[in-house]
Design a protein around this motif. Structure first.
Motif, PDB file in Angstrom:
ATOM      1  N   LEU A  69       0.821  -1.205   0.000  1.00 46.09           N
ATOM      2  CA  LEU A  69       0.000   0.000   0.000  1.00 46.09           C
ATOM      3  C   LEU A  69       0.860   1.262   0.000  1.00 46.09           C
ATOM      4  N   LYS A  70       1.982   1.196   0.684  1.00 44.11           N
ATOM      5  CA  LYS A  70       2.876   2.357   0.745  1.00 44.11           C
ATOM      6  C   LYS A  70       3.485   2.685  -0.620  1.00 44.11           C
ATOM      7  N   LYS A  71       3.449   1.749  -1.543  1.00 45.73           N
ATOM      8  CA  LYS A  71       3.962   1.988  -2.894  1.00 45.73           C
ATOM      9  C   LYS A  71       2.940   2.689  -3.784  1.00 45.73           C
ATOM     10  N   SER A  72       1.720   2.839  -3.285  1.00 44.54           N
ATOM     11  CA  SER A  72       0.674   3.522  -4.039  1.00 44.54           C
ATOM     12  C   SER A  72       0.772   5.031  -3.818  1.00 44.54           C
ATOM     13  N   GLU A  73       0.368   5.798  -4.825  1.00 44.78           N
ATOM     14  CA  GLU A  73       0.368   7.251  -4.691  1.00 44.78           C
ATOM     15  C   GLU A  73      -0.773   7.738  -3.803  1.00 44.78           C
ATOM     16  N   SER A  74      -1.843   6.964  -3.732  1.00 34.70           N
ATOM     17  CA  SER A  74      -2.998   7.368  -2.920  1.00 34.70           C
ATOM     18  C   SER A  74      -3.620   6.136  -2.253  1.00 34.70           C
ATOM     19  N   PRO A  75      -2.911   5.554  -1.295  1.00 32.80           N
ATOM     20  CA  PRO A  75      -3.399   4.326  -0.651  1.00 32.80           C
ATOM     21  C   PRO A  75      -4.638   4.569   0.208  1.00 32.80           C
ATOM     22  N   ARG A  76      -5.526   3.602   0.170  1.00 36.92           N
ATOM     23  CA  ARG A  76      -6.762   3.673   0.939  1.00 36.92           C
ATOM     24  C   ARG A  76      -6.978   2.365   1.697  1.00 36.92           C
ATOM     25  N   ILE A  77      -7.374   2.486   2.950  1.00 46.64           N
ATOM     26  CA  ILE A  77      -7.753   1.330   3.751  1.00 46.64           C
ATOM     27  C   ILE A  77      -9.149   1.590   4.303  1.00 46.64           C
ATOM     28  N   SER A  78     -10.102   0.753   3.917  1.00 48.16           N
ATOM     29  CA  SER A  78     -11.467   0.866   4.413  1.00 48.16           C
ATOM     30  C   SER A  78     -11.798  -0.387   5.218  1.00 48.16           C
ATOM     31  N   ASN A  79     -12.064  -0.206   6.500  1.00 48.54           N
ATOM     32  CA  ASN A  79     -12.435  -1.308   7.372  1.00 48.54           C
ATOM     33  C   ASN A  79     -13.951  -1.298   7.541  1.00 48.54           C
ATOM     34  N   ILE A  80     -14.587  -2.374   7.123  1.00 46.11           N
ATOM     35  CA  ILE A  80     -16.047  -2.416   7.146  1.00 46.11           C
ATOM     36  C   ILE A  80     -16.532  -2.756   8.550  1.00 46.11           C
ATOM     37  N   THR A  81     -17.308  -1.839   9.103  1.00 47.92           N
ATOM     38  CA  THR A  81     -17.763  -1.956  10.476  1.00 47.92           C
ATOM     39  C   THR A  81     -19.280  -2.038  10.529  1.00 47.92           C
ATOM     40  N   SER A  82     -19.848  -1.725  11.666  1.00 41.85           N
ATOM     41  CA  SER A  82     -21.292  -1.766  11.866  1.00 41.85           C
ATOM     42  C   SER A  82     -21.687  -0.691  12.861  1.00 41.85           C
ATOM     43  N   GLY A  83     -22.922  -0.237  12.741  1.00 35.27           N
ATOM     44  CA  GLY A  83     -23.428   0.694  13.739  1.00 35.27           C
ATOM     45  C   GLY A  83     -23.438   0.069  15.122  1.00 35.27           C
ATOM     46  N   LEU A  84     -23.459  -1.261  15.172  1.00 33.94           N
ATOM     47  CA  LEU A  84     -23.429  -1.959  16.454  1.00 33.94           C
ATOM     48  C   LEU A  84     -22.081  -1.831  17.146  1.00 33.94           C
ATOM     49  N   GLY A  85     -21.116  -1.224  16.456  1.00 35.34           N
ATOM     50  CA  GLY A  85     -19.809  -0.988  17.057  1.00 35.34           C
ATOM     51  C   GLY A  85     -19.682   0.400  17.665  1.00 35.34           C
ATOM     52  N   SER A  86     -20.749   1.195  17.602  1.00 36.02           N
ATOM     53  CA  SER A  86     -20.716   2.553  18.151  1.00 36.02           C
ATOM     54  C   SER A  86     -21.074   2.537  19.633  1.00 36.02           C
ATOM     55  N   LEU A  87     -20.135   2.899  20.484  1.00 36.49           N
ATOM     56  CA  LEU A  87     -20.390   2.943  21.927  1.00 36.49           C
ATOM     57  C   LEU A  87     -21.360   4.063  22.275  1.00 36.49           C
ATOM     58  N   THR A  88     -21.239   5.179  21.549  1.00 34.98           N
ATOM     59  CA  THR A  88     -22.131   6.314  21.800  1.00 34.98           C
ATOM     60  C   THR A  88     -23.582   5.943  21.518  1.00 34.98           C
ATOM     61  N   LEU A  89     -23.829   5.330  20.373  1.00 34.28           N
ATOM     62  CA  LEU A  89     -25.201   4.955  20.022  1.00 34.28           C
ATOM     63  C   LEU A  89     -25.736   3.880  20.966  1.00 34.28           C
ATOM     64  N   HIS A  90     -24.882   2.931  21.333  1.00 35.18           N
ATOM     65  CA  HIS A  90     -25.312   1.861  22.239  1.00 35.18           C
ATOM     66  C   HIS A  90     -25.642   2.377  23.634  1.00 35.18           C
ATOM     67  N   SER A  91     -25.168   3.577  23.954  1.00 36.08           N
ATOM     68  CA  SER A  91     -25.446   4.165  25.264  1.00 36.08           C
ATOM     69  C   SER A  91     -26.660   5.087  25.235  1.00 36.08           C
ATOM     70  N   ASP A  92     -27.294   5.194  24.072  1.00 38.27           N
ATOM     71  CA  ASP A  92     -28.426   6.099  23.881  1.00 38.27           C
ATOM     72  C   ASP A  92     -29.728   5.289  23.763  1.00 38.27           C
ATOM     73  N   PRO A  93     -30.572   5.302  24.792  1.00 37.15           N
ATOM     74  CA  PRO A  93     -31.819   4.526  24.765  1.00 37.15           C
ATOM     75  C   PRO A  93     -32.770   4.920  23.633  1.00 37.15           C
ATOM     76  N   SER A  94     -32.572   6.092  23.043  1.00 36.34           N
ATOM     77  CA  SER A  94     -33.450   6.525  21.965  1.00 36.34           C
ATOM     78  C   SER A  94     -33.006   5.994  20.603  1.00 36.34           C
ATOM     79  N   TRP A  95     -31.824   5.395  20.540  1.00 32.32           N
ATOM     80  CA  TRP A  95     -31.325   4.854  19.277  1.00 32.32           C
ATOM     81  C   TRP A  95     -32.214   3.696  18.843  1.00 32.32           C
TER      82      TRP A  95
END
Length: 245
Positions: free
Chosen positions: A127-153
Motif C-alpha cells: 500500500l505504501k507503494k501507491s500514490e494514494s493508498p486507501r484502507i477501508s475497514n467495514i464496520t457496523s453501527g453496532l460498534g458505536s459505543l455512543t449509540l449503544h449508550s443512547d436509549p433513543s437509538w
C-alpha cells in the motif's frame, strides 16, 4: 490501473463492491476463503461483461493464506492501491455478555478484529507503494459505543457480546492506524454500510447491497483532501455520513 483487494468478496456486499469497482475501471482481487468458489463467481461475472476481476484465496484467520495472497498481488501488480477489509462473521446467537462462551467470542474476534490487523499489516508495504493508498475497514453501527449508550437509538436493544464488541475494537484500532499513517498519503476509515438485507442477517435489513456498496465506494475512492480516521455510516441521516464513535 488502480488495484483493490476486497476480503470476503464472494457474496453479498463484498461481491457488489467488487462489481461496482470493476465497472469503475479498477483491477479487483475478489478475496475468498475457498478459491474454487471464488473462481466460479469470477467466471460468471466475466460472462456478464465485467472485466479485470480475479479471484484470490485469502482466509484472514490463516497467516499462510494472507502471506500467499500478498505474494501473488506483489508479483502481479507490484503494489496495492486499496484494501477493503470486508470479511466478517456474526457468530452464534444469542450473544449474551453473561454467558456466551469465551471461545465463541474469540472466534468472532479472530475474523472481525485480529483478521483485519493481520491482513492490514501484511499488505502495508504494498500500500505504501501507491500514490494514494486507501484502507477501508467495514464496520457496523453496532460498534458505536455512543449509540449503544443512547436509549433513543433505534437499535438500542440489539446488543451482541461478540459481534458488536469486535466492531467496537475494530473502530478503535482504525483510529490508531489512521493516526500512525497521518503523515503519509493514506486515508484510513471505518465504514458502516448500514443495516442491509443479506445472508448475514437472513435478509432482515431494509437496505440494499447496491446502496451499501455505493456508500463504501463513496468513502473509499476519495481525493487527497478527504478526511482520514473517520467513522462513516449509511444509517446516519446526515449529509456527512459521519457516525459517533
Amino acid at each position: 490501473m488502480k488495484s483493490v483487494l476486497i476480503t470476503g468478496a464472494n457474496r453479498s456486499i463484498g461481491l457488489e463492491v467488487a462489481k461496482q469497482l470493476s465497472e469503475k475501471g479498477l483491477f479487483v482481487y475478489l478475496g475468498s476463503r475457498n478459491l474454487e468458489k471464488g473462481e466460479a463467481i469470477v467466471a460468471d461475472l466475466l460472462k456478464q461483461g465485467f472485466k479485470n476481476i480475479k479471484a484470490i484465496a485469502i482466509d484472514v484467520t490463516q497467516p499462510e493464506s494472507i502471506s500467499a495472497a500478498k505474494d501473488s498481488i506483489e508479483k502481479e501488480q507490484g503494489k496495492l492501491d486499496i484494501l477493503i477489509n470486508n470479511a466478517g462473521i456474526l457468530g452464534n446467537s444469542p450473544q449474551m455478555a453473561v454467558d456466551t462462551p469465551v471461545n465463541h467470542i474469540q472466534e468472532v474476534f479472530d475474523t472481525n478484529f485480529f483478521g483485519v490487523i493481520s491482513v492490514t499489516q501484511a499488505f502495508l508495504d504494498l500500500l505504501k507503494k501507491s500514490e494514494s493508498p486507501r484502507i477501508s475497514n467495514i464496520t457496523s453501527g453496532l460498534g458505536s459505543l455512543t449509540l449503544h449508550s443512547d436509549p433513543s437509538w433505534k437499535y438500542y436493544q440489539v446488543k451482541t457480546a461478540a459481534y458488536g464488541t469486535s466492531k467496537a475494537a475494530l473502530n478503535a484500532y482504525t483510529i490508531v492506524l489512521a493516526y500512525e499513517l497521518k503523515d503519509l498519503p493514506f486515508k484510513v476509515n471505518v465504514i458502516d454500510p448500514g443495516y442491509t438485507a443479506t445472508d448475514f442477517n437472513h435478509h432482515s435489513g431494509p437496505g440494499t447491497v447496491e446502496s451499501a456498496a455505493s456508500f463504501i465506494i463513496k468513502h473509499t475512492l476519495t481525493d487527497d483532501g478527504a478526511l482520514s480516521g473517520q467513522f462513516y455510516s449509511n444509517d446516519i441521516e446526515d449529509e456527512t455520513g459521519i457516525s459517533p464513535w
